[in-house]
Write an enzyme that holds these catalytic residues in place. Structure first.
Site, short mmCIF file in Angstrom:
data_model
loop_
_atom_site.label_atom_id
_atom_site.label_comp_id
_atom_site.label_asym_id
_atom_site.label_seq_id
_atom_site.Cartn_x
_atom_site.Cartn_y
_atom_site.Cartn_z
NE ARG A 22 -4.22 -1.73 2.16
CZ ARG A 22 -4.45 -2.74 3.06
NH1 ARG A 22 -3.48 -3.19 3.78
NH2 ARG A 22 -5.31 -3.44 2.92
CG ASP A 130 8.33 8.82 -6.53
OD1 ASP A 130 9.19 9.41 -5.73
OD2 ASP A 130 7.35 8.18 -6.16
#
Length: 272
Positions: A22, A130
């Site tokens: 997650r 990222d």
């Protein structure tokens, strides 16, 4: 985050089993097809179709052993609506942020894989935007795959307003200023990652505003290898990292291929 999808079958083929990761936005599920082949299903909240589309578009162009394949763009029915999703190859292993705890002496090999993956992206004029330990999955043999391309995009992409893309702990100074990231921005993030991998801690810590100010204005503490790493921090290694994390983007390696050539010339015994 999207939860509660375990047990559903998508397109009559992919059965969703359980969540395995997650993030701040998406949830990744383990899924199997009718032949028992494992996959990773990355599900975004409703309204984030653009992020799923971006990952699919970028992923379609990437074909490299150290990049995890993006296989399909899907929609997941849930709670009366459709959630955007992408189907990914299942990458066995753990995120570098966890893997390093048990393998501190092997981080340089993983860093080489990162540079190879980014060199492939940069050769296609794509920027990851990222780069961080959580976006590298490393298996039991030390083979790494770069993941998560929902922020990635083409070099020179223009945005309607200033946006700050990336993760604060690893973000390049120009990204903090809202400028469009370049391959040199990825190199800055890779340099912060390498510093962390060797030292066992980040060069800049604190509240978000403090960390961003440090990226913009402060030099990192002298690099000292963590005792558990067994690595030797040489003058050449310090110079390599200093060039990666220069505040001035024009003084950094301009892409991962340039950095990879110098990195391999360092001849670390830990890479053997």
């Amino acid at each position: 985050m999207v939860v509660g999808l375990a047990g559903i079958t998508l397109e009559g083929r992919y059965k969703v089993i359980r969540p395995i990761a997650r993030g701040a936005l998406a949830t990744v599920y383990l899924a199997f097809d009718i032949h028992g082949t494992p996959y990773a299903l990355k599900v975004f909240p409703k309204g984030f179709e653009g992020r799923a589309d971006r990952e699919w578009r970028v992923g379609q162009r990437l074909k490299h052993p150290h990049i995890n394949p993006v296989l399909a763009r899907l929609s997941v029915p849930h709670e009366g609506g459709e959630h955007p999703a992408v189907l990914l190859a299942f990458a066995p292993g753990s995120r570098l942020s966890e893997w390093r705890k048990d393998n501190p002496a092997k981080v340089l090999g993983v860093f080489r894989h990162l540079l190879e993956a980014l060199a492939h992206m940069h050769g296609l004029n794509l920027v990851h935007r990222d780069v961080k330990p959580d976006n590298l999955v490393v298996d039991g043999t030390g083979e790494a795959r770069l993941v998560d391309f929902d922020l990635s995009g083409p070099l020179g992409e223009r945005f309607s307003q200033k946006v700050r893309l990336g993760t604060i702990a690893y973000i390049a100074p120009e990204q903090i200023r809202g400028q469009s990231p370049t391959p040199a921005s990825d190199m800055y993030s890779a340099g912060i990652l390498l510093y962390w991998a060797i030292a066992g801690e980040l060069p800049f810590v604190g509240e978000p505003a403090e960390v961003m100010n440090a990226h913009l204005n402060l030099s990192p503490p002298p690099l000292i290898a963590a005792p558990d790493s067994g690595l030797l921090v040489t003058t050449e290694l310090r110079g390599f990292i200093s060039r990666l994390i220069s505040k001035d983007a024009s003084k950094r390696y301009q892409n991962a291929l340039e950095a990879l050539r110098d990195f391999e010339a360092l001849n670390f015994s830990a890479l053997d």
